[in-house]
Design a protein around this motif. Structure first.
Motif, short mmCIF file in Angstrom:
data_model
loop_
_atom_site.label_atom_id
_atom_site.label_comp_id
_atom_site.label_asym_id
_atom_site.label_seq_id
_atom_site.Cartn_x
_atom_site.Cartn_y
_atom_site.Cartn_z
N ASN A 47 0.85 -1.20 0.00
CA ASN A 47 0.00 0.00 0.00
C ASN A 47 0.88 1.24 0.00
O ASN A 47 1.37 1.69 1.03
CB ASN A 47 -0.90 -0.04 1.24
N ILE A 52 -5.85 1.87 -0.24
CA ILE A 52 -5.76 0.73 -1.15
C ILE A 52 -6.45 1.05 -2.47
O ILE A 52 -5.99 0.65 -3.54
CB ILE A 52 -6.37 -0.51 -0.47
N ASP A 55 -4.18 2.91 -4.73
CA ASP A 55 -3.20 2.02 -5.36
C ASP A 55 -3.81 1.24 -6.52
O ASP A 55 -3.15 1.06 -7.55
CB ASP A 55 -2.65 1.04 -4.32
N VAL A 78 -3.67 -5.53 -3.18
CA VAL A 78 -2.90 -4.54 -2.45
C VAL A 78 -3.00 -4.87 -0.97
O VAL A 78 -4.10 -4.94 -0.42
CB VAL A 78 -3.41 -3.11 -2.72
N PRO A 80 -2.15 -4.09 3.00
CA PRO A 80 -1.74 -3.02 3.93
C PRO A 80 -0.40 -3.33 4.58
O PRO A 80 -0.07 -4.50 4.82
CB PRO A 80 -2.86 -2.99 4.97
#
Length: 439
Positions: A47, A52, A55, A78, A80
């Motif tokens: 991330n 997210i 991204d 994605v 974290p």
């Protein structure tokens, strides 16, 4: 955020599983990878943006471009930062993971020690254009010294001091602080105007480690001996950790509420004008996504104890960055290699690093005028002159968990109004050292 108990337990597994392998869904048993599933890849991205969803908006068009060129579908997830290391460590031991993944560059040697990642020897590097395409500072955080890289650089970053121009001007401050003493003195003026001084992520284990590593460098100390043994309780390390935590406990420049921050809340506080200053890695894109104009803030080098940033005790950043790795028994080895070549190609390096306001670790892309802005000049100069790589040792991920948690606990003590003494810092660090694998 993962529990510390789970992270620590996984770290112990990592230290024992030095020959573990992992796969990206294939059935290869020799650990050498295969091309049994040439039509798809799974990709775990870190991330990097404000969320997210941000991204996904950045990455999906590029993955679609790759599919159009190669016919290979890339399934994106994605992950974290609070979950990423734990997910990766689980994958190295369970045998269930992605084909390609982003890793924090500080984890390279630890993950290399599992045996799960594809080594980027000269032959593999030749498939993506060769070692010489990458800048030396980025290659220095790709694995243990003397071994083939465990990953290749994707994004390069450095810490900088972001400051709100109006808040400093309203407090009568004409330039950003160059030393920690100046920052503390400026903090009194800023608080007198009713503003918070400096943001921090006190409950973010990795952020804690990054900062106390730099403070230790400035005290002429390190967390490991020359032969790679933990050395968390030297006078220099203890003084460094205390100085960092004292920004909240004694100096009152970090708000007590930041002891609970772990999900980039300090960046949001800065973007919303609540906090005057922020120590962060390549924050411009994140700030822009939250509506903060580039004209509203300036970027300066992270303060040092005295003088100007440089090497030795004048280090003011760790070599921050993201590397791209391949699980070595992926069932689409050719496709994974082609994907790494695509993501580290000159064109994609410009697109992705512009999107994340990071610095390309690929020399040709870094030379693009887009990366010669005043903001990037600070970051590039820091990487070139005054940044140091975190220890590239097999126990680095355990170090991050143990020391980062100790600092988190010290921030919690400070936020509760309890004294943070040299003795209490040393006790926390002794406990952290005891959690490290026996040599």
């Amino acid at each position: 955020m993962r529990t510390i108990r789970a992270a620590a337990a996984t770290a112990v597994v990592l230290s024992l599983a030095l020959t573990a392998t992992a796969c990206g869904g294939g059935t290869s048993t020799d650990g050498g990878g295969s091309d049994d599933s040439p039509g798809t890849l799974t990709y775990w991205a870190s991330n990097q943006g404000a969320s997210i969803e941000v991204d996904k908006k950045v990455l999906q068009p590029e993955l679609d471009k790759f599919e159009k060129r190669t016919g290979i579908e890339v399934k994106l997830e994605v992950v974290p930062w609070s979950d990423l290391l734990n997910r990766i460590l689980t994958a190295t031991t369970s045998g269930q993971g992605p084909d390609v993944l982003n890793i924090g560059n500080t984890w390279s040697a630890s993950l290399q020690a599992t045996g799960a990642l594809l080594p980027w020897d000269d032959a593999n590097l030749a498939k993506i254009g060769g070692r010489d395409r990458f800048v030396d500072s980025a290659l220095g955080s790709t694995g243990a010294e003397g071994k083939d890289p465990a990953a290749v650089p994707l994004y390069s970053m450095a810490y900088a001091l972001y400051y709100n121009k109006r808040i400093l001007a309203d407090a009568g401050i004409t330039r950003p602080p160059a030393t920690w003493d100046e920052l503390v003195a400026d903090g009194k003026k800023i608080r007198a105007k009713g503003k918070q001084v400096l943001g921090a992520e006190g409950a973010n284990v990795s952020e804690n480690v990054h900062h106390v590593f730099v403070f230790a460098q400035q005290h002429g100390a390190d967390f490991f001996t020359a032969d790679g043994r933990p050395d968390f309780t030297s006078d220099g390390v203890v003084a460094a950790v205390k100085q960092y935590v004292d920004l909240m406990a004694e100096d009152e420049v970090v708000p007590q509420g930041n002891a609970e921050y772990a999900q980039n809340q300090s960046v949001s506080d800065f973007a919303k004008g609540r906090t005057a200053m922020l120590l962060w890695q390549s924050a411009s894109a994140n700030l822009a996504s939250q509506g903060m104009s580039e004209d509203a803030y300036g970027i300066a080098p992270v303060p040092v104890r005295s003088g100007t940033p440089g090497t030795g005790t004048q280090v003011n950043s760790m070599v921050a960055g993201i590397n791209l790795a391949v699980f070595k028994n992926t069932d689409n080895l050719d496709g994974a290699t082609e994907f790494v070549k695509f993501m580290t190609g000159d064109e994609e390096q410009k697109i992705l690093n512009k999107a994340y306001s990071s610095i390309p670790p690929v020399a040709a892309a870094q030379a693009d005028p887009a990366f010669n802005t005043p903001a990037n000049a600070v970051l590039k100069d820091t990487l070139a002159r005054s940044a140091a790589a975190l220890p590239q040792v097999a126990d680095e991920s355990q170090f991050e968990t143990a020391v980062g948690t100790a600092v988190k606990e010290l921030f919690a003590e400070a936020a509760a109004g309890r004294a943070v003494t040299t003795e209490s810092v040393r006790a926390r660090l002794e406990k952290a050292q005891q959690q490290m694998p026996a040599k």
